[in-house]
Design an enzyme around this catalytic site. Structure first.
Site, PDB file in Angstrom:
ATOM      1  N   ARG A   2       4.897   5.735   2.120  1.00 41.10           N
ATOM      2  CA  ARG A   2       5.239   6.789   1.812  1.00 41.10           C
ATOM      3  C   ARG A   2       4.813   8.233   1.205  1.00 41.10           C
ATOM      4  O   ARG A   2       5.598   8.780   0.637  1.00 41.10           O
ATOM      5  CB  ARG A   2       7.075   6.702   1.655  1.00 41.10           C
ATOM      6  CG  ARG A   2       7.659   6.319   0.987  1.00 41.10           C
ATOM      7  CD  ARG A   2       8.299   6.469   0.516  1.00 41.10           C
ATOM      8  NE  ARG A   2       9.385   6.214  -0.887  1.00 41.10           N
ATOM      9  CZ  ARG A   2      10.855   6.163  -1.026  1.00 41.10           C
ATOM     10  NH1 ARG A   2      11.663   6.310  -0.873  1.00 41.10           N
ATOM     11  NH2 ARG A   2      11.637   5.115  -2.233  1.00 41.10           N
ATOM     12  N   ASP A  22       7.130   6.004 -10.109  1.00 42.15           N
ATOM     13  CA  ASP A  22       7.745   4.891  -9.538  1.00 42.15           C
ATOM     14  C   ASP A  22       9.306   4.619  -9.277  1.00 42.15           C
ATOM     15  O   ASP A  22       9.653   3.607 -10.155  1.00 42.15           O
ATOM     16  CB  ASP A  22       7.353   3.981  -8.385  1.00 42.15           C
ATOM     17  CG  ASP A  22       7.304   4.093  -7.124  1.00 42.15           C
ATOM     18  OD1 ASP A  22       8.542   5.047  -6.808  1.00 42.15           O
ATOM     19  OD2 ASP A  22       7.219   2.701  -6.513  1.00 42.15           O
ATOM     20  N   ARG A  82      -3.039   0.377  -9.973  1.00 40.45           N
ATOM     21  CA  ARG A  82      -2.033  -0.575 -10.086  1.00 40.45           C
ATOM     22  C   ARG A  82      -2.468  -1.550 -10.640  1.00 40.45           C
ATOM     23  O   ARG A  82      -3.318  -2.411  -9.990  1.00 40.45           O
ATOM     24  CB  ARG A  82      -0.832  -0.851  -9.339  1.00 40.45           C
ATOM     25  CG  ARG A  82      -0.731   0.197  -8.254  1.00 40.45           C
ATOM     26  CD  ARG A  82       0.348   0.267  -6.811  1.00 40.45           C
ATOM     27  NE  ARG A  82       0.745   1.717  -7.277  1.00 40.45           N
ATOM     28  CZ  ARG A  82       1.196   2.548  -6.674  1.00 40.45           C
ATOM     29  NH1 ARG A  82      -0.440   3.119  -6.393  1.00 40.45           N
ATOM     30  NH2 ARG A  82       1.919   3.769  -6.283  1.00 40.45           N
ATOM     31  N   ASP A 140       3.096  -4.081  -8.324  1.00 38.93           N
ATOM     32  CA  ASP A 140       2.662  -2.664  -8.302  1.00 38.93           C
ATOM     33  C   ASP A 140       2.882  -1.717  -9.018  1.00 38.93           C
ATOM     34  O   ASP A 140       2.261  -0.202  -8.350  1.00 38.93           O
ATOM     35  CB  ASP A 140       3.124  -2.667  -6.053  1.00 38.93           C
ATOM     36  CG  ASP A 140       4.311  -2.857  -5.893  1.00 38.93           C
ATOM     37  OD1 ASP A 140       4.576  -3.780  -6.495  1.00 38.93           O
ATOM     38  OD2 ASP A 140       5.079  -2.061  -5.176  1.00 38.93           O
ATOM     39  N   ASN A 141       3.940  -1.661  -9.212  1.00 37.93           N
ATOM     40  CA  ASN A 141       4.859  -0.432 -10.385  1.00 37.93           C
ATOM     41  C   ASN A 141       4.110  -0.393 -11.465  1.00 37.93           C
ATOM     42  O   ASN A 141       4.654  -0.027 -12.446  1.00 37.93           O
ATOM     43  CB  ASN A 141       6.046  -0.765 -10.178  1.00 37.93           C
ATOM     44  CG  ASN A 141       6.924  -0.579  -8.880  1.00 37.93           C
ATOM     45  OD1 ASN A 141       6.325   0.436  -7.985  1.00 37.93           O
ATOM     46  ND2 ASN A 141       7.922  -0.488  -7.668  1.00 37.93           N
ATOM     47  N   ASP A 197      10.109   5.626   7.381  1.00 37.43           N
ATOM     48  CA  ASP A 197       9.706   6.543   8.404  1.00 37.43           C
ATOM     49  C   ASP A 197       9.065   7.118   6.565  1.00 37.43           C
ATOM     50  O   ASP A 197       8.712   8.409   7.629  1.00 37.43           O
ATOM     51  CB  ASP A 197      11.188   7.431   8.559  1.00 37.43           C
ATOM     52  CG  ASP A 197      12.097   7.095   7.178  1.00 37.43           C
ATOM     53  OD1 ASP A 197      11.489   7.510   6.193  1.00 37.43           O
ATOM     54  OD2 ASP A 197      13.294   7.739   7.459  1.00 37.43           O
ATOM     55  N   GLY A 198       8.556   7.286   5.574  1.00 34.26           N
ATOM     56  CA  GLY A 198       7.260   7.592   5.235  1.00 34.26           C
ATOM     57  C   GLY A 198       8.263   8.860   4.292  1.00 34.26           C
ATOM     58  O   GLY A 198       7.822   9.736   3.973  1.00 34.26           O
ATOM     59  N   GLY A 223       1.024  -1.103   0.085  1.00 31.26           N
ATOM     60  CA  GLY A 223       0.503  -0.066   0.385  1.00 31.26           C
ATOM     61  C   GLY A 223       1.414   1.320  -0.180  1.00 31.26           C
ATOM     62  O   GLY A 223       1.765   1.327   0.130  1.00 31.26           O
ATOM     63  N   ARG A 226       3.956  13.551  -8.535  1.00 30.13           N
ATOM     64  CA  ARG A 226       4.218  13.386  -9.751  1.00 30.13           C
ATOM     65  C   ARG A 226       3.012  13.250 -10.205  1.00 30.13           C
ATOM     66  O   ARG A 226       1.719  13.408  -9.546  1.00 30.13           O
ATOM     67  CB  ARG A 226       5.054  12.138  -9.958  1.00 30.13           C
ATOM     68  CG  ARG A 226       3.139  10.920  -9.063  1.00 30.13           C
ATOM     69  CD  ARG A 226       3.989   9.513  -8.901  1.00 30.13           C
ATOM     70  NE  ARG A 226       5.237   9.054  -8.694  1.00 30.13           N
ATOM     71  CZ  ARG A 226       4.917   7.706  -8.113  1.00 30.13           C
ATOM     72  NH1 ARG A 226       3.977   7.421  -7.623  1.00 30.13           N
ATOM     73  NH2 ARG A 226       5.889   7.681  -7.253  1.00 30.13           N
TER      74      ARG A 226
END
EC number: 2.7.7.-
Length: 471
Positions: A93, A268, A187, A258-259, A126-127, A90, A180
């Site tokens: 970040r 990404d 996806r 997922d990309n 840490d996102g 999911g 972006r």
């Protein structure tokens, strides 16, 4: 707020409902230093009139845009990562910040983030995004767009004043938040998550949403026919994307499911690289020890991911129908590669057989001689119309070798296209614009060591000249 009359906000993703996302809050950063704003694309969506302070307020602090989402949405999805299924994915970040329309063609566009803070899917991360990662994403997207590859656009990069610890680059390192612009953030992994939970109703709801807002020509078909048309459309778009990679010498590095989004855009960017020469084994990621996503294996990787999407649709279209669509992918990507090659060379089609001969001769020449990838395209833009120019190239010796003979004949069989634009200043220059790893590292070193952004901005200007030449 000075948005222009071209600004057309949407909130369509919210219509999918709560199971598809989590409403989240952005991180609070100690400072905001605007490093890059994509004014060309800002004009396309009506945000070019923002002052720098307003830009930072909306694209650094993430105050809602007028008529947009009240809260950012962290999207839910699963995916295969290096062929291993991960159900704990999911937006970890990033989030979907806003949706709006492209003033040029009316397409629905997303503003999505990277490095905007932790979400329920951060998995102890840490996102955040390193500044180097943000700079690299600018370079990847600018270069790919210039080369004609359908890619997300880096819309904004803001340095955020934190010291991040990372195991794969010198630490502490500087932080940033990136925005972006992309046609979609839905996806293959979005469908996989619903199939994993055996939620057929949600799959149909997602399919209806995707077709209505991204593929309206098939939106009103009955469910089985619509699902089939959707798979065919995604297959065609992903084939075009893979061909674009191969004709540009680009290695994405992490072609996990997922990309891969359903609109067929590249996005990404992590460990990406451009290959200096045509080498099918060339890899981008240091952690890709098996070469799963090496340059020459990218078409196969994309086909494998399409199979994962097809699996999600089998209840609607059946196994045999899904297999029939997937079987078209190798032919599609070969056709798209020939088209991409002609486009890069500025040549008109001379028929299927002649175009196929040219593609084979071009790849054979690059493979045998290991001539510089981008230089060869640059020297032979317009085919034999550039023979005199190529004669004075640093690669001239390659063109006198026996290996060039079949390619010379194949080039001679094609006429320059009206779009060749050999009189453009870019093609009158001494060398092509390239983006090899040493160049990327040198651009970053200027920032890291001296906080000197001039080389980066100069490189972006050089890429823009190339884009205008190829456009």
């Amino acid at each position: 707020m000075p948005v222009t009359e071209l600004y057309r906000p949407e909130t369509l993703h919210e219509g999918l409902g709560e199971p598809f996302f989590d409403r989240v809050a952005p991180a609070t950063f100690p400072e905001h230093r605007l490093r890059y704003r994509n004014q060309r694309w800002a004009a396309r969506v009506g945000l070019d009139g923002l002052s720098d302070a307003e830009w930072i307020e909306h694209l650094g602090r993430f105050s809602p845009l007028p008529g947009g989402f009240a809260h950012p949405l962290a999207l839910r999805y699963h995916g295969h990562q290096f062929r291993v299924y991960n159900s704990d994915l999911g937006d970890g970040r990033g989030f979907l910040f806003a949706q709006l329309r492209d003033a040029k063609d009316g397409r629905l566009l997303d503003l999505g983030t990277k490095g905007s803070g932790q979400t329920p899917w951060s998995r102890r991360g840490d996102g955040r995004l390193t500044l180097k990662g943000g700079v690299r994403e600018i370079l990847a997207t600018e270069m790919l767009e210039a080369l004609g590859v359908d890619t997300s656009k880096t819309f904004s990069l803001i340095e955020t004043g934190e010291a991040l610890m990372r195991g794969d680059e010198p630490s502490p390192t500087r932080s940033s938040v990136l925005v972006r612009l992309s046609h979609s953030h839905i996806r293959i992994g979005t469908f996989q998550r619903l199939a994993f939970h055996d939620d057929a109703a949600a799959i149909e709801r997602l399919l209806d949403h995707v077709c209505r807002h991204y593929f309206p020509a098939i939106a009103d078909l009955p469910a089985p026919e619509r699902a089939l048309a959707f798979l065919e459309e995604v297959t065609a778009r992903v084939a075009r994307l893979g061909a674009g990679y191969m004709a540009s010498g680009f290695v994405h590095g992490v072609l996990n499911s997922d990309n891969i989004n359903v609109t067929g855009e590249s996005f990404d960017y992590g460990p990406w690289r451009f290959a200096p020469v045509y080498d099918p084994t060339f890899t981008a990621a240091y952690f890709d020890e098996s070469g799963l996503y090496a340059f020459g294996r990218q078409p196969g990787a994309l086909g494998w991911n399409l199979s994962r999407l097809a699996e999600c649709l089998i209840p609607l279209i059946g196994l045999k129908t899904a297999e029939k669509v997937l079987a078209t992918f190798p032919t599609r990507i070969q056709q798209e590669f020939r088209a991409a090659l002609l486009n890069r060379l500025g040549l008109a089609s001379a028929g299927e057989e002649a175009d196929a001969t040219l593609a084979k001769a071009f790849v054979d020449f690059l493979t045998v001689t290991q001539a510089p990838f981008e230089r060869t395209f640059f020297d032979w833009r317009g085919g034999m119309a550039s023979a005199a120019r190529a004669k004075h190239s640093p690669s001239a010796a390659h063109y006198e070798a026996e290996a060039f003979t079949p390619l010379r004949a194949a080039l001679a069989a094609h006429e320059p296209a009206p779009t060749a634009r050999l009189d453009h200043p870019y093609f009158q220059g001494a060398a092509p614009c390239t983006m090899l790893i040493d160049e990327v590292e040198a651009l970053w070193a200027a920032i890291a060591e001296r906080d000197d952004w001039a080389p980066l901005y100069a490189k972006i200007a050089a890429i823009e000249e190339m884009r205008s030449a190829y456009e």
